[in-house]
Design a protein around this motif. Sequence first.
Motif, PDB file in Angstrom:
ATOM      1  N   GLN A  17       0.816  -0.823   0.008  1.00  0.00           N
ATOM      2  CA  GLN A  17      -0.024   0.008   0.426  1.00  0.00           C
ATOM      3  C   GLN A  17       0.720   1.297   0.260  1.00  0.00           C
ATOM      4  N   TRP A  18       2.414   1.211   0.616  1.00  0.00           N
ATOM      5  CA  TRP A  18       3.113   2.071   0.926  1.00  0.00           C
ATOM      6  C   TRP A  18       3.483   2.723  -0.543  1.00  0.00           C
ATOM      7  N   GLY A  19       3.819   2.143  -1.328  1.00  0.00           N
ATOM      8  CA  GLY A  19       4.040   2.178  -2.761  1.00  0.00           C
ATOM      9  C   GLY A  19       2.559   2.935  -3.422  1.00  0.00           C
ATOM     10  N   GLU A  20       1.590   2.864  -3.099  1.00  0.00           N
ATOM     11  CA  GLU A  20       0.536   3.412  -3.907  1.00  0.00           C
ATOM     12  C   GLU A  20       0.386   4.789  -3.515  1.00  0.00           C
ATOM     13  N   LEU A  21       0.701   5.399  -2.178  1.00  0.00           N
ATOM     14  CA  LEU A  21       0.382   6.312  -1.162  1.00  0.00           C
ATOM     15  C   LEU A  21       1.308   7.407  -2.123  1.00  0.00           C
ATOM     16  N   THR A  22       0.673   9.195  -1.715  1.00  0.00           N
ATOM     17  CA  THR A  22       1.652  10.247  -2.547  1.00  0.00           C
ATOM     18  C   THR A  22       2.584  10.682  -1.034  1.00  0.00           C
ATOM     19  N   VAL A  23       3.484  11.165  -1.176  1.00  0.00           N
ATOM     20  CA  VAL A  23       4.054  11.925  -0.675  1.00  0.00           C
ATOM     21  C   VAL A  23       3.389  12.674   0.683  1.00  0.00           C
ATOM     22  N   ARG A  24       2.725  13.302   0.215  1.00  0.00           N
ATOM     23  CA  ARG A  24       1.590  13.999   1.628  1.00  0.00           C
ATOM     24  C   ARG A  24       1.226  12.640   2.371  1.00  0.00           C
ATOM     25  N   LYS A  82       1.928   9.797   2.552  1.00  0.00           N
ATOM     26  CA  LYS A  82       2.580   9.452   3.616  1.00  0.00           C
ATOM     27  C   LYS A  82       3.173   9.894   4.542  1.00  0.00           C
ATOM     28  N   LYS A  83       3.332  11.192   4.856  1.00  0.00           N
ATOM     29  CA  LYS A  83       3.292  12.406   5.844  1.00  0.00           C
ATOM     30  C   LYS A  83       2.197  11.695   6.902  1.00  0.00           C
ATOM     31  N   ASP A  84       1.355  11.826   6.121  1.00  0.00           N
ATOM     32  CA  ASP A  84      -0.420  12.399   7.074  1.00  0.00           C
ATOM     33  C   ASP A  84      -0.254  10.907   7.990  1.00  0.00           C
ATOM     34  N   LEU A  85      -0.062   9.693   7.231  1.00  0.00           N
ATOM     35  CA  LEU A  85      -0.303   7.832   7.824  1.00  0.00           C
ATOM     36  C   LEU A  85       0.468   8.210   8.957  1.00  0.00           C
ATOM     37  N   LEU A  86       2.460   8.422   8.481  1.00  0.00           N
ATOM     38  CA  LEU A  86       3.631   8.179   9.575  1.00  0.00           C
ATOM     39  C   LEU A  86       3.161   9.637  10.988  1.00  0.00           C
ATOM     40  N   LYS A  87       2.641  10.839  10.437  1.00  0.00           N
ATOM     41  CA  LYS A  87       2.155  11.306  11.679  1.00  0.00           C
ATOM     42  C   LYS A  87       1.010  10.896  12.152  1.00  0.00           C
ATOM     43  N   SER A  88       0.049  10.001  11.964  1.00  0.00           N
ATOM     44  CA  SER A  88      -1.127   9.402  12.121  1.00  0.00           C
ATOM     45  C   SER A  88      -0.894   8.535  13.432  1.00  0.00           C
ATOM     46  N   ILE A  89       0.460   7.473  13.045  1.00  0.00           N
ATOM     47  CA  ILE A  89       1.328   6.645  13.801  1.00  0.00           C
ATOM     48  C   ILE A  89       1.534   7.068  14.837  1.00  0.00           C
ATOM     49  N   GLU A  90       1.981   7.833  14.383  1.00  0.00           N
ATOM     50  CA  GLU A  90       3.181   8.615  15.652  1.00  0.00           C
ATOM     51  C   GLU A  90       2.059   9.071  16.899  1.00  0.00           C
ATOM     52  N   THR A  91       1.339   9.885  16.352  1.00  0.00           N
ATOM     53  CA  THR A  91       0.118  10.296  17.916  1.00  0.00           C
ATOM     54  C   THR A  91      -0.725   9.385  18.323  1.00  0.00           C
ATOM     55  N   SER A  92      -1.523   7.551  17.587  1.00  0.00           N
ATOM     56  CA  SER A  92      -1.660   7.173  18.252  1.00  0.00           C
ATOM     57  C   SER A  92      -1.078   5.623  18.859  1.00  0.00           C
ATOM     58  N   ALA A  93       0.221   6.030  18.110  1.00  0.00           N
ATOM     59  CA  ALA A  93       1.501   4.446  19.183  1.00  0.00           C
ATOM     60  C   ALA A  93       1.599   5.260  20.591  1.00  0.00           C
ATOM     61  N   PRO A  94       2.012   4.554  21.869  1.00  0.00           N
ATOM     62  CA  PRO A  94       1.933   4.551  22.586  1.00  0.00           C
ATOM     63  C   PRO A  94       3.657   4.771  23.108  1.00  0.00           C
ATOM     64  N   LYS A  95       3.295   5.997  23.951  1.00  0.00           N
ATOM     65  CA  LYS A  95       4.821   6.200  23.993  1.00  0.00           C
ATOM     66  C   LYS A  95       5.829   5.522  24.813  1.00  0.00           C
TER      67      LYS A  95
END
Length: 115
Positions: A86-93, A95-108
Amino acid sequence: MTRRTAEHPVFAQRLAQARERAGLSQKQLGVLAGLDPAVASPRINQYERGKHEPQLKTAKQLAKVLGIPAAFLYTEDELLAQLLLQWGELTVRQKKDLLKSIETSAPKREPRKGR
């Protein structure tokens, strides 16, 4: 899609999966990746059977032709494999949004001591 078994190394399984997903024959993949047409089909066949594994440079070229991240060819984790496709199908934007979402939802995680 051809069923692969645990007797095949992960690289062999993933390469066949990606090639079939792309709708390419073994020969087509080999030629597009820059292999000599006379050996393209047998070489890809050997990779998919796990008899040989290509050098990293060749693996990267195969991944490029298949439109997938090279990491897909090496991961044993099925969920990560699907994410990489799926990553290969995403735009750079995206990808950045997905990473931000993961970072904010992942336990610290606590920082490791001694580093």
